[in-house]
Structures are given as C-alpha cells and as structure tokens.
Design an enzyme around this catalytic site. Structure first.
Site, PDB file in Angstrom:
ATOM      1  N   PHE A  87      79.463  48.591  27.261  1.00 51.59           N
ATOM      2  CA  PHE A  87      79.780  49.908  26.699  1.00 51.59           C
ATOM      3  C   PHE A  87      81.269  50.172  26.831  1.00 51.59           C
ATOM      4  CE2 PHE A  87      80.498  54.488  26.700  1.00 51.59           C
ATOM      5  CZ  PHE A  87      79.860  54.839  25.524  1.00 51.59           C
TER       6      PHE A  87
ATOM      7  N   ASP B 298      87.772  46.732  31.452  1.00 49.47           N
ATOM      8  CA  ASP B 298      87.423  48.134  31.211  1.00 49.47           C
ATOM      9  C   ASP B 298      86.960  48.712  32.548  1.00 49.47           C
ATOM     10  OD1 ASP B 298      86.255  50.569  30.691  1.00 49.47           O
ATOM     11  OD2 ASP B 298      85.241  49.919  28.852  1.00 49.47           O
TER      12      ASP B 298
ATOM     13  N   LYS C 221      87.518  58.121  33.247  1.00 51.57           N
ATOM     14  CA  LYS C 221      86.583  58.994  33.982  1.00 51.57           C
ATOM     15  C   LYS C 221      87.132  59.648  35.261  1.00 51.57           C
ATOM     16  CE  LYS C 221      82.254  57.576  31.985  1.00 51.57           C
ATOM     17  NZ  LYS C 221      82.239  56.388  31.143  1.00 51.57           N
TER      18      LYS C 221
HETATM   19  C1  LIG Z   1      82.366  56.146  29.773  1.00 48.65           C
HETATM   20  C2  LIG Z   1      82.910  54.822  29.434  1.00 48.65           C
HETATM   21  C3  LIG Z   1      83.751  54.650  28.322  1.00 48.65           C
HETATM   22  C4  LIG Z   1      84.045  55.759  27.352  1.00 48.65           C
HETATM   23  O1  LIG Z   1      84.774  56.789  27.939  1.00 48.65           O
HETATM   24  P1  LIG Z   1      84.918  58.199  27.151  1.00 48.65           P
HETATM   25  O2  LIG Z   1      85.875  58.974  28.024  1.00 48.65           O
HETATM   26  O3  LIG Z   1      83.563  58.783  27.075  1.00 48.65           O
HETATM   27  O4  LIG Z   1      85.480  57.903  25.826  1.00 48.65           O
HETATM   28  C5  LIG Z   1      84.297  53.398  28.125  1.00 48.65           C
HETATM   29  N1  LIG Z   1      84.025  52.376  28.944  1.00 48.65           N
HETATM   30  C6  LIG Z   1      83.222  52.501  30.014  1.00 48.65           C
HETATM   31  C7  LIG Z   1      82.977  51.317  30.909  1.00 48.65           C
HETATM   32  C8  LIG Z   1      82.630  53.727  30.292  1.00 48.65           C
HETATM   33  O5  LIG Z   1      81.801  53.851  31.339  1.00 48.65           O
END
Ligand SMILES: *Cc1c(COP(=O)(O)O)cnc(C)c1O
Length: 394
Positions: free
Chosen positions: A127, A214, A243
């Site tokens: 994700f 990420d 986050k």
């Molecule tokens: C939540 C998340 C995203 C997306 O972040 P947003 O601030 O909602 O755009 C991308 N990568 C990972 C691993 C995430 O947990």
C-alpha cells in the site's frame, strides 16, 4: 454527515477530545486508542510539546510558500536528515504525496541516464496511497477497480521472495528503483525478511537502481527505531515519511541519500503547502521529543514484545488464530476467517479502538506512550473479543 462524500463507512462515534492514549466521545465516554489515528498520533493525543509548538507558530507565521526560504523547514530538514543519516529532504503534505515525489524522482533518475521507459519494481500486497502513481504502485487490486488505466512503468513481484527479486532484475534492463515497505501495514502487518531487504539493496547497487523505503507507517519510532531501516545495516537511497511526522498535523517528507539527493533541481517538483512553517513546527516538536525522550521509542520495542507475548499466551489453543506477528508497536493477529465486525464490537462493547486490515487481520498501532496497564486492558479486551467471535462463528 449527509453532505459528506461517502468515501468511508464510518463507525457511529464522534470524539470530542483526547489525551495520551485516551479519547472521549461527545457523550463523555472514554475509549482506549490502540490505532493512533492509523499510526499518526505516535506521541499520543494532544501531546503538550506538539500542541505548544503549533500554537506558538500559529501566532507567529502560518504560511509563506516555497518561493522563499522557510526557517522551520530548513530546521526540520536538518533534524530529519541528521537523524536518518540522509542528505536531503523534500516536504509535502501526506504519504501518497511523499511516494508520488519518490516515483517522479526515480523516473527522472532514469531519464537522466538515458532510459526512455524507466521501470519501478513494486510488491504484491503493498500500500502506497491513493493518488494515481501511488495507487498504481499499490498491490491491492480491490482499491484500484474502476480507476484504470493505471500508469505504465511498474513491475510487481511477491513480497519477501528472493527468487523473484533476482529474476526481475535479470528480466529487465531498465529498472530505476525498488519501492518497498519495511513492514507492510495495510497489507496485514507483514515484516520484511531483513535478508531479502539486504538482497534488494545489493541488487539496486549492482544495477544502479534506487532502493526506496516507504516508511509512511513504519517511521517515527513505530517499530522500535526512529526509522525501520535502522534495524538494518545499510541505508536506502530514498525514504518516504508522513503519518507520525506531525503527530496529527498533516505533513509528509521524502529523504534522499547519495545519488538520489542529486536528482531534483529547481522546477522539477513542487508544492504550495508542503513544508510550511506551521507543519514544520509540528514536525520539529515530534522529532525533538523523540530525541529528547528515548524512552518513547524504547517503549515501542518493550511494550510491543510484551503485547505479542501476552496475546500468544491469552490466545493459546485457539485454532482460529493463525499467527501473531509484528515489529515494535505494529502488531497483527491473523485469524483463519474475515473478521471486520470486530472493530465495532471492540468500540461499542469494550471502548477499544482497533482496526482490521486485509479482512482477516486485527491490526494494533498503539501510541508509543501507552502504559503497561493500558496494554493489559487492551490485551484482555481484544482476547475476549477474538475468543467470543471464534466461538460464535465456529
Ligand atoms: C498510509 C500510508 C500511505 C498513504 O498515506 P496518506 O497520508 O494517506 O496519503 C502510504 N504508504 C504507507 C505505507 C501507508 O501506510
């Protein structure tokens, strides 16, 4: 409510205030938060250092745009790169934007060395966000339905698969980057095998590709290190964050190292809001707090291990519990069947905020400041919910 786009099926509760791991609804009921606004409020709700920094900065200067130097942004860039051992920082407003920046950077890196069709390796079950490039990189087919066509230039391999990693580089001569989560969060709390990550690092080095982590969910202390890559003995070329970076104030970042730090020049990428003084004041308060109080990140390891061990004891002998896994305060309990209704049961019957992801996995992302007594309440409640669920759905 009726005038909100129905992009979420929301739980029937409205919170009015919070402190630490506690939230109160507008009727005065108290809840224990074991999801932290999805790994955002790592320092707990309304942490005084962040609240104070945001209030003071708001009185002084909120926004100027990136047409000018921004002192707070320079300070946060210094603090984050120093803490991460990276070279340069780019600030944006969310995780998907941080990944969008990384994908653009990887493509530009390829074009600069003459590759007409740069390809980025991404993972199954991953994700990375909801904008088109991040959505293309994402390995969850359900959230892509209806939004095609996806972007070209991505190739997908299974997570933690050494053979596939080797093969994808053998099959493609235009790979410019590998984008990977050190722990897949939305995908069900799946930690990467450190030897597989080391292999990806070697393959990227040997093929002049960028290793991009990420860390939108794993960053800022969540896994027991400030950044999850600090469990490893090498640096990725690119790290994306969001986050936990503002403890609830929206801010994202991309950190780059070595050759990846030399790619973007003026005009290549930009943002109106990204890195404004207010957002960076929140980010600075978070990073300073995590540095000044190492016990917060230590607690992620200590309490995370404790929670996993206690669940292993409490859920022993339940054949419906497939596996308990995680890293630090990212914890997943996978059942042998889908269990999305447990979120509502936990909320309404136990005043516990939990999450279910990939359908069958209970995901816990408690704030780093959670106490052992609060953890005990969480473990008892969630264990009871799982036991009842497995018994009545046998
Ligand atoms: C939540 C998340 C995203 C997306 O972040 P947003 O601030 O909602 O755009 C991308 N990568 C990972 C691993 C995430 O947990």
């Amino acid at each position: 409510m009726s005038h909100l786009m129905p992009t979420y099926s929301r739980l029937p509760v409205t919170f009015s205030h919070g402190e630490g791991a506690w939230l109160w609804d507008n009727q005065g009921n108290r809840y224990l938060d074991a999801i932290s606004g999805i790994a955002v409020c790592n320092l707990g709700h309304t942490h005084p250092a962040v609240t104070q920094a945001v209030c003071e900065q708001a009185k002084q200067l909120v926004h100027t745009s990136n047409l000018y130097r921004i002192e707070r942004q320079e300070q946060l860039g210094d603090a984050l790169t120093a803490a991460a051992g990276m070279d340069k920082a780019f600030f944006c407003n969310s995780g998907t934007e941080a990944n969008e920046a990384a994908i653009k950077l990887a493509r530009l890196y390829g074009h600069k060395k003459g590759l007409a069709l740069p390809t980025i390796v991404v993972m199954e079950n991953s994700f990375h966000g909801r904008t088109m490039a991040a959505l293309t990189a994402t390995g969850n087919e359900k959230i892509k339905v209806g939004f095609g066509p996806m972007l070209d230039g991505f190739v997908r391999i299974p997570y933690n698969d050494r053979q596939a990693a080797q093969q994808v580089f053998a099959d493609h001569d235009n790979i410019v980057a590998v984008l990977v989560e050190p722990v897949q969060g939305e995908g069900g709390v799946l930690p990467a095998d450190p030897t597989w990550l080391a292999q990806l690092h070697q393959l990227c080095q040997a093929n002049d590709a960028l290793l991009m982590f990420d860390e939108v969910q794993t960053g800022l202390g969540r896994t027991g290190k400030l950044f999850a890559f600090q469990h490893l003995n090498f640096l990725p070329d690119v790290v994306t964050l969001a986050k936990g970076l503002g403890n609830g104030f929206p801010i994202g970042a991309m950190l780059t190292h070595g050759k990846a730090a030399e790619v973007f020049a003026p005009g290549n990428h930009g943002t109106t809001f990204g890195g404004n003084p207010l957002a960076c004041a929140a980010g600075l308060a978070v990073i300073h707090t995590l540095k000044a109080q190492p016990e917060y990140i230590e607690n992620a390891t200590k309490l995370g291990n404790y929670i996993q061990a206690e669940f292993t004891k409490h859920l022993a002998g339940l054949s419906g519990v497939k596996v308990i896994r995680g890293l630090g305060l990212m914890i997943g309990i996978q059942l042998d069947r889908d269990c999305p209704e447990l979120v509502k049961t936990a909320l309404t019957q136990h005043q516990l905020l939990i999450n279910v992801t990939r359908g069958d996995t209970i995901r816990l992302l408690p704030p780093l400041i959670m106490t052992q007594a609060q953890a005990d309440q969480l473990i008892a409640g969630v264990s009871e919910i799982i036991r009842d669920f497995l018994n009545t759905n046998a």
